[in-house]
Design a protein around this motif. Structure first.
Motif, PDB file in Angstrom:
ATOM      1  N   TYR A   1       0.833  -1.206   0.000  1.00 30.23           N
ATOM      2  CA  TYR A   1       0.000   0.000   0.000  1.00 30.23           C
ATOM      3  C   TYR A   1       0.868   1.256   0.000  1.00 30.23           C
ATOM      4  O   TYR A   1       0.656   2.173  -0.804  1.00 30.23           O
ATOM      5  N   PHE A   2       1.847   1.314   0.902  1.00 26.93           N
ATOM      6  CA  PHE A   2       2.727   2.484   0.978  1.00 26.93           C
ATOM      7  C   PHE A   2       3.568   2.635  -0.283  1.00 26.93           C
ATOM      8  O   PHE A   2       3.850   3.751  -0.724  1.00 26.93           O
ATOM      9  N   ASN A   3       3.972   1.527  -0.858  1.00 28.63           N
ATOM     10  CA  ASN A   3       4.769   1.586  -2.083  1.00 28.63           C
ATOM     11  C   ASN A   3       3.946   2.139  -3.243  1.00 28.63           C
ATOM     12  O   ASN A   3       4.446   2.910  -4.071  1.00 28.63           O
ATOM     13  N   HIS A   4       2.684   1.773  -3.273  1.00 30.36           N
ATOM     14  CA  HIS A   4       1.811   2.204  -4.379  1.00 30.36           C
ATOM     15  C   HIS A   4       1.497   3.702  -4.287  1.00 30.36           C
ATOM     16  O   HIS A   4       1.510   4.416  -5.299  1.00 30.36           O
ATOM     17  N   PHE A   5       1.232   4.186  -3.061  1.00 30.70           N
ATOM     18  CA  PHE A   5       0.783   5.566  -2.904  1.00 30.70           C
ATOM     19  C   PHE A   5       1.901   6.544  -2.557  1.00 30.70           C
ATOM     20  O   PHE A   5       1.772   7.741  -2.796  1.00 30.70           O
ATOM     21  N   ALA A   6       2.992   6.057  -1.980  1.00 29.43           N
ATOM     22  CA  ALA A   6       4.034   6.976  -1.533  1.00 29.43           C
ATOM     23  C   ALA A   6       5.405   6.683  -2.119  1.00 29.43           C
ATOM     24  O   ALA A   6       6.254   7.568  -2.188  1.00 29.43           O
ATOM     25  N   GLY A   7       5.636   5.443  -2.532  1.00 28.26           N
ATOM     26  CA  GLY A   7       6.915   5.097  -3.125  1.00 28.26           C
ATOM     27  C   GLY A   7       8.041   4.879  -2.134  1.00 28.26           C
ATOM     28  O   GLY A   7       9.152   4.549  -2.523  1.00 28.26           O
ATOM     29  N   GLU A   8       7.777   5.068  -0.846  1.00 25.67           N
ATOM     30  CA  GLU A   8       8.779   4.830   0.188  1.00 25.67           C
ATOM     31  C   GLU A   8       8.159   3.976   1.294  1.00 25.67           C
ATOM     32  O   GLU A   8       7.864   4.463   2.389  1.00 25.67           O
ATOM     33  N   PRO A   9       7.940   2.694   1.043  1.00 26.15           N
ATOM     34  CA  PRO A   9       7.178   1.863   1.983  1.00 26.15           C
ATOM     35  C   PRO A   9       7.797   1.760   3.371  1.00 26.15           C
ATOM     36  O   PRO A   9       7.096   1.854   4.377  1.00 26.15           O
ATOM     37  N   LEU A  10       9.103   1.583   3.472  1.00 30.41           N
ATOM     38  CA  LEU A  10       9.724   1.409   4.786  1.00 30.41           C
ATOM     39  C   LEU A  10       9.709   2.694   5.610  1.00 30.41           C
ATOM     40  O   LEU A  10       9.612   2.654   6.835  1.00 30.41           O
ATOM     41  N   LYS A  11       9.798   3.822   4.943  1.00 28.13           N
ATOM     42  CA  LYS A  11       9.775   5.098   5.653  1.00 28.13           C
ATOM     43  C   LYS A  11       8.456   5.268   6.419  1.00 28.13           C
ATOM     44  O   LYS A  11       8.449   5.605   7.612  1.00 28.13           O
ATOM     45  N   TYR A  12       7.349   5.008   5.768  1.00 25.60           N
ATOM     46  CA  TYR A  12       6.051   5.213   6.392  1.00 25.60           C
ATOM     47  C   TYR A  12       5.685   4.050   7.317  1.00 25.60           C
ATOM     48  O   TYR A  12       5.034   4.250   8.350  1.00 25.60           O
ATOM     49  N   PHE A  13       6.113   2.856   6.964  1.00 25.30           N
ATOM     50  CA  PHE A  13       5.884   1.716   7.836  1.00 25.30           C
ATOM     51  C   PHE A  13       6.615   1.907   9.165  1.00 25.30           C
ATOM     52  O   PHE A  13       6.124   1.537  10.230  1.00 25.30           O
ATOM     53  N   ASN A  14       7.797   2.499   9.098  1.00 21.56           N
ATOM     54  CA  ASN A  14       8.575   2.744  10.313  1.00 21.56           C
ATOM     55  C   ASN A  14       7.867   3.726  11.240  1.00 21.56           C
ATOM     56  O   ASN A  14       7.970   3.622  12.464  1.00 21.56           O
ATOM     57  N   LEU A  15       7.150   4.692  10.693  1.00 20.91           N
ATOM     58  CA  LEU A  15       6.386   5.620  11.518  1.00 20.91           C
ATOM     59  C   LEU A  15       5.324   4.887  12.322  1.00 20.91           C
ATOM     60  O   LEU A  15       5.078   5.191  13.490  1.00 20.91           O
ATOM     61  N   LEU A  16       4.702   3.895  11.677  1.00 19.74           N
ATOM     62  CA  LEU A  16       3.670   3.120  12.360  1.00 19.74           C
ATOM     63  C   LEU A  16       4.258   2.245  13.455  1.00 19.74           C
ATOM     64  O   LEU A  16       3.758   2.199  14.574  1.00 19.74           O
ATOM     65  N   ARG A  17       5.319   1.542  13.151  1.00 17.94           N
ATOM     66  CA  ARG A  17       5.835   0.586  14.135  1.00 17.94           C
ATOM     67  C   ARG A  17       6.584   1.267  15.279  1.00 17.94           C
ATOM     68  O   ARG A  17       6.915   0.619  16.262  1.00 17.94           O
ATOM     69  N   ASN A  18       6.849   2.564  15.171  1.00 15.34           N
ATOM     70  CA  ASN A  18       7.404   3.314  16.294  1.00 15.34           C
ATOM     71  C   ASN A  18       6.332   4.073  17.070  1.00 15.34           C
ATOM     72  O   ASN A  18       6.636   4.795  18.016  1.00 15.34           O
ATOM     73  N   ALA A  19       5.059   3.904  16.668  1.00 19.23           N
ATOM     74  CA  ALA A  19       3.959   4.622  17.306  1.00 19.23           C
ATOM     75  C   ALA A  19       3.491   3.902  18.566  1.00 19.23           C
ATOM     76  O   ALA A  19       3.469   2.674  18.634  1.00 19.23           O
ATOM     77  N   ARG A  20       3.131   4.691  19.569  1.00 19.76           N
ATOM     78  CA  ARG A  20       2.521   4.174  20.791  1.00 19.76           C
ATOM     79  C   ARG A  20       1.045   4.562  20.775  1.00 19.76           C
ATOM     80  O   ARG A  20       0.706   5.744  20.788  1.00 19.76           O
ATOM     81  N   VAL A  21       0.175   3.576  20.756  1.00 18.11           N
ATOM     82  CA  VAL A  21      -1.263   3.809  20.698  1.00 18.11           C
ATOM     83  C   VAL A  21      -1.904   3.288  21.978  1.00 18.11           C
ATOM     84  O   VAL A  21      -1.587   2.195  22.450  1.00 18.11           O
ATOM     85  N   GLY A  22      -2.786   4.095  22.552  1.00 25.70           N
ATOM     86  CA  GLY A  22      -3.523   3.687  23.742  1.00 25.70           C
ATOM     87  C   GLY A  22      -4.937   3.286  23.373  1.00 25.70           C
ATOM     88  O   GLY A  22      -5.594   3.941  22.558  1.00 25.70           O
ATOM     89  N   LEU A  23      -5.412   2.194  23.932  1.00 21.33           N
ATOM     90  CA  LEU A  23      -6.771   1.712  23.698  1.00 21.33           C
ATOM     91  C   LEU A  23      -7.472   1.625  25.047  1.00 21.33           C
ATOM     92  O   LEU A  23      -7.104   0.808  25.894  1.00 21.33           O
TER      93      LEU A  23
END
Length: 219
Positions: A101-123
């Motif tokens: 998905y990130f590769n298709h829309f942004a062309g830098e999949p690891l850059k944006y994926f890294n933002l997600l996996r470094n995120a702290r989310v509270g539920l």
């Protein structure tokens, strides 16, 4: 894991001096007297927030979270983040839908994926909708999910939540959801905090996380 980037010196029983290359601060009062002596020994970069909280009495959780948030805000403590280039083949295959998905829309999949996996989310769990939300979030590449609440699973909601069985009735919602996520996604860090959401003690969770999702009976 929480990584220390400070030095500290106990000035007396009720006061600590913290410093690093950028600033210095004095911490005093109840935190210096009751929390810091035990907490500092655990802030060595080897334990997650959940592991740290589990080592304390439950009534101290709010004060511990408040102290950790303070240390982070002052720049004395940081989350152990990952770089965009350290993804393993198994993890890449597990999240290939996101990377595509990130590769298709942004062309830098690891850059944006890294933002997600470094995120702290509270539920914040205050109803059955939290199970579906938690399971969905766990598949989106989020690196850390803090699950908070103090309610239990009811017999009525078992039929509404995929994966729940009769054995879950009466158990802690946070505990059951953590187990389900841990079984389905080996790449996410889940931490469970038992806290009364109506008492206002969830404020520290809001400060600690980048994003917070409240799942109540009505929304």
């Amino acid at each position: 894991q929480l990584i220390p980037i400070y030095k500290y010196l106990p000035m007396d029983r009720f006061k600590y001096l913290f410093w690093n290359a950028n600033r210095k601060s004095i911490v005093e009062g109840k935190f210096a007297h009751k929390i810091l002596p035990e907490l500092l020994a655990k802030l060595d970069g080897s334990q997650t927030l959940g592991e740290i909280l589990a080592a304390f009495d439950r009534e101290k959780e709010e004060d511990i979270l408040e102290t950790i948030v303070f240390l982070e805000e002052k720049g004395y403590l940081k989350e152990n983040t990952r770089t965009p280039n350290d993804i393993h083949a198994e993890e890449s295959d597990y999240f290939k839908h996101l990377l595509n998905y990130f590769n298709h829309f942004a062309g830098e999949p690891l850059k944006y994926f890294n933002l997600l996996r470094n995120a702290r989310v509270g539920l914040l769990l205050d109803g059955p909708l939290g199970f579906s939300a938690g399971l969905h979030l766990s598949g989106l590449g989020i690196g850390s999910l803090l699950i908070a609440g103090d309610s239990t699973v009811t017999t009525d909601e078992i039929a509404l939540c995929p994966g729940l069985t009769a054995a879950a009735a009466g158990r802690s919602r946070t505990e059951v959801l953590k187990e389900k996520i841990d079984q389905s996604n080996p790449y996410i860090k889940t931490e469970q905090v038992d806290v009364d959401l109506l008492s206002g003690s969830s404020r520290e969770i809001l400060d600690y996380c980048h994003f917070v999702l409240l799942c109540s009976e009505d929304n």
